[in-house]
Motif scaffolding. Structure first.
Motif, PDB file in Angstrom:
ATOM      1  N   UNK A  57      -1.157  31.539   1.836  1.00  0.00           N
ATOM      2  CA  UNK A  57      -1.988  31.366   0.995  1.00  0.00           C
ATOM      3  C   UNK A  57      -1.610  30.080   0.152  1.00  0.00           C
ATOM      4  N   UNK A  58      -0.178  30.350  -0.230  1.00  0.00           N
ATOM      5  CA  UNK A  58       0.324  29.451  -1.062  1.00  0.00           C
ATOM      6  C   UNK A  58       0.227  27.996  -0.612  1.00  0.00           C
ATOM      7  N   UNK A  59       0.719  27.768   0.658  1.00  0.00           N
ATOM      8  CA  UNK A  59       0.505  26.606   1.447  1.00  0.00           C
ATOM      9  C   UNK A  59      -0.785  25.791   1.420  1.00  0.00           C
ATOM     10  N   UNK A  60      -1.654  26.689   1.727  1.00  0.00           N
ATOM     11  CA  UNK A  60      -2.926  26.008   2.073  1.00  0.00           C
ATOM     12  C   UNK A  60      -3.778  25.969   0.938  1.00  0.00           C
ATOM     13  N   UNK A  61      -3.593  26.701  -0.126  1.00  0.00           N
ATOM     14  CA  UNK A  61      -4.537  26.809  -0.822  1.00  0.00           C
ATOM     15  C   UNK A  61      -4.171  26.369  -2.468  1.00  0.00           C
ATOM     16  N   UNK A  62      -2.687  26.217  -2.530  1.00  0.00           N
ATOM     17  CA  UNK A  62      -2.057  25.764  -3.729  1.00  0.00           C
ATOM     18  C   UNK A  62      -1.278  24.287  -3.531  1.00  0.00           C
ATOM     19  N   UNK A  63      -0.521  24.339  -2.403  1.00  0.00           N
ATOM     20  CA  UNK A  63       0.468  23.143  -2.220  1.00  0.00           C
ATOM     21  C   UNK A  63      -0.301  22.018  -1.719  1.00  0.00           C
ATOM     22  N   UNK A  64      -0.825  22.218  -0.567  1.00  0.00           N
ATOM     23  CA  UNK A  64      -1.544  21.290   0.244  1.00  0.00           C
ATOM     24  C   UNK A  64      -2.456  20.367  -0.719  1.00  0.00           C
ATOM     25  N   UNK A  65      -3.481  21.206  -1.436  1.00  0.00           N
ATOM     26  CA  UNK A  65      -4.418  20.589  -2.144  1.00  0.00           C
ATOM     27  C   UNK A  65      -3.820  19.698  -3.210  1.00  0.00           C
ATOM     28  N   UNK A  66      -2.569  20.451  -4.017  1.00  0.00           N
ATOM     29  CA  UNK A  66      -1.810  19.672  -4.804  1.00  0.00           C
ATOM     30  C   UNK A  66      -1.425  18.494  -4.431  1.00  0.00           C
ATOM     31  N   UNK A  67      -0.891  18.486  -3.190  1.00  0.00           N
ATOM     32  CA  UNK A  67      -0.409  17.145  -2.638  1.00  0.00           C
ATOM     33  C   UNK A  67      -1.017  16.190  -2.573  1.00  0.00           C
ATOM     34  N   UNK A  68      -2.379  16.264  -2.022  1.00  0.00           N
ATOM     35  CA  UNK A  68      -3.338  15.555  -1.695  1.00  0.00           C
ATOM     36  C   UNK A  68      -3.293  14.783  -0.166  1.00  0.00           C
ATOM     37  N   UNK A  69      -4.206  13.958   0.231  1.00  0.00           N
ATOM     38  CA  UNK A  69      -4.078  13.400   1.529  1.00  0.00           C
ATOM     39  C   UNK A  69      -2.815  12.682   1.777  1.00  0.00           C
ATOM     40  N   UNK A  70      -2.385  12.713   2.864  1.00  0.00           N
ATOM     41  CA  UNK A  70      -1.218  12.271   3.261  1.00  0.00           C
ATOM     42  C   UNK A  70      -1.595  10.763   4.299  1.00  0.00           C
ATOM     43  N   UNK A  71      -1.065   9.824   4.079  1.00  0.00           N
ATOM     44  CA  UNK A  71      -1.380   8.532   4.765  1.00  0.00           C
ATOM     45  C   UNK A  71      -0.183   8.244   5.425  1.00  0.00           C
ATOM     46  N   UNK A  72       0.041   7.934   6.637  1.00  0.00           N
ATOM     47  CA  UNK A  72       1.293   7.602   7.436  1.00  0.00           C
ATOM     48  C   UNK A  72       1.691   6.075   6.990  1.00  0.00           C
ATOM     49  N   UNK A  73       2.860   5.927   6.678  1.00  0.00           N
ATOM     50  CA  UNK A  73       3.465   4.757   6.198  1.00  0.00           C
ATOM     51  C   UNK A  73       4.265   4.052   7.513  1.00  0.00           C
ATOM     52  N   UNK A  74       4.719   2.562   7.193  1.00  0.00           N
ATOM     53  CA  UNK A  74       5.402   2.265   8.241  1.00  0.00           C
ATOM     54  C   UNK A  74       6.931   2.678   8.339  1.00  0.00           C
ATOM     55  N   UNK A  75       7.266   3.101   7.295  1.00  0.00           N
ATOM     56  CA  UNK A  75       8.725   3.844   7.131  1.00  0.00           C
ATOM     57  C   UNK A  75       8.847   5.453   7.366  1.00  0.00           C
ATOM     58  N   UNK A  76       7.686   5.719   7.769  1.00  0.00           N
ATOM     59  CA  UNK A  76       7.849   7.386   8.159  1.00  0.00           C
ATOM     60  C   UNK A  76       8.882   7.647   9.121  1.00  0.00           C
ATOM     61  N   UNK A  77       9.733   8.487   9.050  1.00  0.00           N
ATOM     62  CA  UNK A  77      10.646   8.990  10.022  1.00  0.00           C
ATOM     63  C   UNK A  77      10.117   9.001  11.625  1.00  0.00           C
ATOM     64  N   UNK A  78       8.911   9.449  11.808  1.00  0.00           N
ATOM     65  CA  UNK A  78       8.408   9.560  13.163  1.00  0.00           C
ATOM     66  C   UNK A  78       7.011   8.871  13.125  1.00  0.00           C
ATOM     67  N   UNK A  79       6.645   7.996  13.670  1.00  0.00           N
ATOM     68  CA  UNK A  79       5.482   7.348  13.983  1.00  0.00           C
ATOM     69  C   UNK A  79       4.673   8.238  14.968  1.00  0.00           C
TER      70      UNK A  79
END
Length: 519
Positions: A222-244
């Motif tokens: 519940x906390x992850x899907x309803x509180x944490x992830x919405x608060x973090x917002x969408x994630x866009x992969x970046x060129x320096x991400x540890x794994x492409x």
């Protein structure tokens, strides 16, 4: 949720204004030195209820402690257990990451998996991974970030869910393990202060830790899907991400690499199995007590994960042609250690803070005095157990080691509760609940800086405040849910496991004490 977001925003901003974690520990050491000098001058002490000896505060500026600080400085760093665990596992994981194994495996494993079930799977596996001791921190948590990223979800949400499971749910599990043997082993001498023939049962908390798992998995989901992830917002992969990561189909070389990696994994698992079930198993101590025979196996899992990641990474790299030769392999190993350089610097100051806190005796004294105050409260049994959960959760913010705290608190808590009709197993269970839930919100937790580093690899600039604000909802829900569960367990007098119950027979205790001198 407006008030909650406001609180988390405040924590995030305040935390991010803190200095670098290295200097946070430097300040803590400074305050600790001042506090130890003042406590020693004041004569602060507490009586150890086991041997009746006074435990006095020690000044860190005494000749003995100054000598120990400078003479043992290399030993203090190299003896810092998390440092060895992290470096060994990450050495192998770095090869698996750089050959492309992680990226290919995540794409292959997540493409058709329902995203909605990732969270409970990660949380459940994280809780069960506690049997692997500290390996869960350095293996499961970063992999959780990879899994979430491969599914197009925010990797920090995956790291948070994994951290909450491994650390916030540290005492939960489906089966008793080494932690049960350790903590109930410390309960035994404390219980014998009242009943000389009392013997610990490793399954004494079995039903309780299973119930913790049942309670914590949906809470973390519940906390992850309803509180944490919405608060973090969408994630866009970046060129320096540890794994492409991408949605593209696996190439023929990658598919071949995964087959080879799978075969390598089977060989490593087979080797560890053989070393555990052979006639003279190296990873099983047949001469030890039954509850401790598997200790070498648990202790070998850190090395096991190193070998597993290294073998599968090399196998994938050779088959997929991403590993050129042995010089390329050495370069990958070197790069893996270069990434860990900031953590090594942090480990230096963290190791000295933990060591100096132990030298000062302040941790033991505070635990004993707090337990004595709780014993004088006169609360009903179920309220007293909830208070113990809250006390353990509070002390845990400042003293990370579960065994160190219980070794100091058990000689007061256990006899006191036995005299109030509460069994040693229930006292241990209440302590375990409180000891787990606040691991994830304190920078003093030895793996907190490592988790921060994992987050920063995906989101540069992710600060201490960001991580504290991310983990605070987990800790809050775990604490509330855990306290209610503990109080209800006592109120309903539910069995704890292994035939153990909440209530304790005082008449039996008195008979045992009276019979002890004649034995």
């Amino acid at each position: 949720m407006g008030i909650g977001n406001g609180i988390l925003g405040f924590v995030e901003k305040a935390g991010n204004r803190l200095p670098d974690p290295v200097f946070i520990f430097v300040w803590f050491i400074g305050f600790l030195v001042i506090g130890s000098v003042a406590a020693a001058a004041y004569g602060l002490s507490a009586v150890n209820p086991v041997d009746g000896q006074a435990v006095a505060a020690q000044s860190l500026l005494s000749s003995e402690n100054l000598r120990r600080l400078f003479v043992d400085m290399p030993k203090t760093l190299t003896g810092f257990a998390p440092l060895g665990y992290v470096l060994v596992v990450m050495l192998g994981a770095g090869v698996a990451e750089r050959t492309g194994l992680f990226s290919a495996a995540m794409r292959a494993g997540i493409r058709r998996a329902p995203k909605a079930l990732l969270t409970p799977i990660v949380v459940f596996v994280g809780i069960v991974s506690n049997h692997a001791s500290d390996a869960g921190y350095v293996v499961l948590v970063p992999l959780a970030g990879l899994v979430f990223a491969a599914a197009g979800r925010h990797p920090v949400a995956g790291i948070a869910a994994g951290f909450a499971a491994v650390s916030g749910g540290f005492s939960a599990n489906l089966f008793p393990g080494h932690l049960d043997a350790l903590l109930l082993g410390l309960t035994e001498p404390a219980a014998r202060l009242i009943q000389p023939d009392w013997t610990a049962n490793i399954a004494g908390n079995w039903y309780f830790i299973v119930a913790m798992t049942v309670v914590f998995v949906p809470l973390a989901w519940f906390v992850t899907d309803r509180i944490i992830e919405p608060r973090l917002g969408p994630w866009q992969p970046t060129a320096d991400a540890p794994v492409q990561l991408s949605d593209s189909e696996l190439s023929r070389e990658e598919k071949r690499g995964l087959w080879w990696a799978g075969l390598a994994a089977l060989l490593v698992i087979g080797a560890w199995t053989a070393m555990s079930v052979s006639p003279n198993p190296p990873l099983v101590d047949l001469t030890a007590e039954p509850t401790e025979r598997m200790t070498p196996f648990y202790q070998s899992l850190v090395a096991g994960f190193f070998v597993l990641f290294l073998a599968t990474g090399v196998a994938f790299g050779v088959a997929a042609r991403t590993l050129k030769d042995h010089r390329h392999l050495v370069k990958m190993l070197t790069e893996s250690m270069a990434v860990m350089a900031p953590y090594i610097v942090l480990a230096f100051v963290a190791a000295h803070f933990v060591a100096m806190f132990n030298w000062s005796n302040l941790g033991v004294i505070l635990a004993i005095l707090g337990a004595e105050q709780l014993s004088a409260s006169g609360l009903p049994a179920w309220q007293l157990l909830i208070a113990i959960v809250l006390l353990a959760a509070t002390v845990n913010i400042f003293i990370g080691s579960a065994s160190a705290k219980w070794a100091a608190m058990a000689p007061v808590m256990v006899p006191m509760l036995m005299l109030l009709g509460i069994s040693p197993e229930m006292a241990t269970a209440a302590y375990r609940m409180g000891d787990s839930v606040t691991n994830i919100i304190t920078p003093l937790m030895v793996y907190f800086p490592l988790i921060l580093g994992f987050c920063q690899r995906w989101v540069p600039g992710f600060g201490v405040g960001n991580l504290m604000a991310t983990m605070l909802p987990y800790s809050f829900f775990f604490l509330i849910g855990g306290a209610i569960m503990t109080g209800a367990w006592v109120f309903l007098d539910l069995p704890l496991g292994g035939g153990e119950t909440v209530h304790y027979d005082l008449n039996e205790a008195r008979a045992a004490v009276q019979a002890a001198p004649a034995q």
